[in-house]
Scaffold this active site. Structure first.
Site, short mmCIF file in Angstrom:
data_model
loop_
_atom_site.label_atom_id
_atom_site.label_comp_id
_atom_site.label_asym_id
_atom_site.label_seq_id
_atom_site.Cartn_x
_atom_site.Cartn_y
_atom_site.Cartn_z
N ASP A 29 0.85 -1.19 0.00
CA ASP A 29 0.00 0.00 0.00
C ASP A 29 0.90 1.24 0.00
O ASP A 29 1.90 1.31 0.70
CB ASP A 29 -0.91 -0.01 1.23
CG ASP A 29 -2.06 0.97 1.10
OD1 ASP A 29 -3.21 0.52 1.01
OD2 ASP A 29 -1.81 2.19 1.08
N ILE A 30 0.50 2.24 -0.79
CA ILE A 30 1.32 3.45 -0.92
C ILE A 30 1.29 4.30 0.35
O ILE A 30 2.19 5.10 0.60
CB ILE A 30 0.85 4.26 -2.16
CG1 ILE A 30 1.95 5.13 -2.70
CG2 ILE A 30 -0.40 5.04 -1.88
CD1 ILE A 30 1.66 5.71 -4.08
N ASN A 86 -13.07 -3.37 2.37
CA ASN A 86 -14.04 -2.28 2.45
C ASN A 86 -14.96 -2.36 1.24
O ASN A 86 -14.52 -2.67 0.14
CB ASN A 86 -13.32 -0.93 2.47
CG ASN A 86 -12.47 -0.73 3.70
OD1 ASN A 86 -12.87 -1.11 4.80
ND2 ASN A 86 -11.29 -0.16 3.53
N GLU A 94 -12.12 3.36 -1.22
CA GLU A 94 -11.62 4.48 -2.02
C GLU A 94 -11.36 4.05 -3.46
O GLU A 94 -11.59 4.82 -4.38
CB GLU A 94 -10.28 5.00 -1.45
CG GLU A 94 -10.40 5.71 -0.13
CD GLU A 94 -9.03 6.06 0.42
OE1 GLU A 94 -8.06 6.16 -0.35
OE2 GLU A 94 -8.94 6.22 1.65
N VAL A 95 -10.83 2.86 -3.64
CA VAL A 95 -10.46 2.39 -4.98
C VAL A 95 -11.43 1.28 -5.37
O VAL A 95 -11.52 0.25 -4.69
CB VAL A 95 -9.00 1.88 -5.02
CG1 VAL A 95 -8.66 1.35 -6.40
CG2 VAL A 95 -8.03 2.99 -4.60
N HIS A 99 -10.23 -5.31 -3.41
CA HIS A 99 -8.92 -5.60 -2.81
C HIS A 99 -9.10 -5.97 -1.34
O HIS A 99 -10.02 -5.50 -0.68
CB HIS A 99 -7.96 -4.42 -2.93
CG HIS A 99 -8.53 -3.12 -2.46
ND1 HIS A 99 -9.40 -2.38 -3.22
CD2 HIS A 99 -8.38 -2.45 -1.30
CE1 HIS A 99 -9.75 -1.30 -2.55
NE2 HIS A 99 -9.15 -1.31 -1.37
N MET A 100 -8.19 -6.79 -0.87
CA MET A 100 -8.13 -7.18 0.53
C MET A 100 -6.88 -6.55 1.13
O MET A 100 -5.79 -6.67 0.56
CB MET A 100 -8.07 -8.71 0.63
CG MET A 100 -7.93 -9.24 2.05
SD MET A 100 -7.63 -11.02 2.00
CE MET A 100 -9.30 -11.61 1.79
N HIS A 101 -7.04 -5.87 2.26
CA HIS A 101 -5.89 -5.33 2.98
C HIS A 101 -5.32 -6.44 3.88
O HIS A 101 -6.09 -7.12 4.60
CB HIS A 101 -6.30 -4.17 3.88
CG HIS A 101 -6.84 -2.98 3.15
ND1 HIS A 101 -6.11 -1.82 2.99
CD2 HIS A 101 -8.03 -2.75 2.55
CE1 HIS A 101 -6.86 -0.93 2.33
NE2 HIS A 101 -8.02 -1.46 2.05
#
Ligand code: 5GP
Length: 116
Positions: A29-30, A86, A94-95, A99-101
């Site tokens: 993650d950035i 999310n 947000e994106v 995706h999974m964090h």
């Protein structure tokens, strides 16, 4: 509509990729929220977790097995970690490319701050 994640997966935008296979790609993650903060993303463009279908079940399973492997590779399997997805506005997404964090490397505290 494509997001930055599709460009990263295609190799058209920079990212630190830590894992890639036929179904998912994982990169740092950035704006990390923990010492380890990886995003595990299906190669197929699916906007949200609410858009998955039965055809995506193999990919969804791969997101978890990839997370497990990455956690081991990064040395946080024993200390523990959190997997988080999310969905849309109230979920804080947000994106809009599923995706999974994968978060770990420190104590993460409660899942949500209590408001009462
Ligand atoms: P979301 O809120 O949608 O669940 O999480 C999106 C995540 O993507 C955020 O943690 C954010 O820091 C990360 N992110 C947004 N843009 C980029 C980017 O261009 N590169 C990388 N590596 N991560 C990004």
């Amino acid at each position: 509509m494509s997001t930055i994640f599709a460009r990263i997966i295609a190799g058209e935008a920079p990212a630190t990729i830590v894992y890639k296979d036929d179904l998912v790609t994982a990169f740092k993650d950035i704006r990390p929220l923990a010492p380890v903060h990886i995003l595990i993303v299906p190669n197929k463009e699916i906007p949200t977790v609410d858009d998955v279908t039965a055809d995506d079940e193999a990919m969804m399973g791969r997101m978890f097995t990839a997370a497990r492997k990455i956690a081991r590779d990064m040395g946080i399997a024993e200390s523990g970690y959190r997997l988080l997805v999310n969905c849309r506005d109230n979920g804080g997404q947000e994106v809009y490319h599923l995706h999974m964090h994968l978060l770990g490397g420190r104590r993460l505290g409660p899942m949500l701050a209590r408001r009462d």
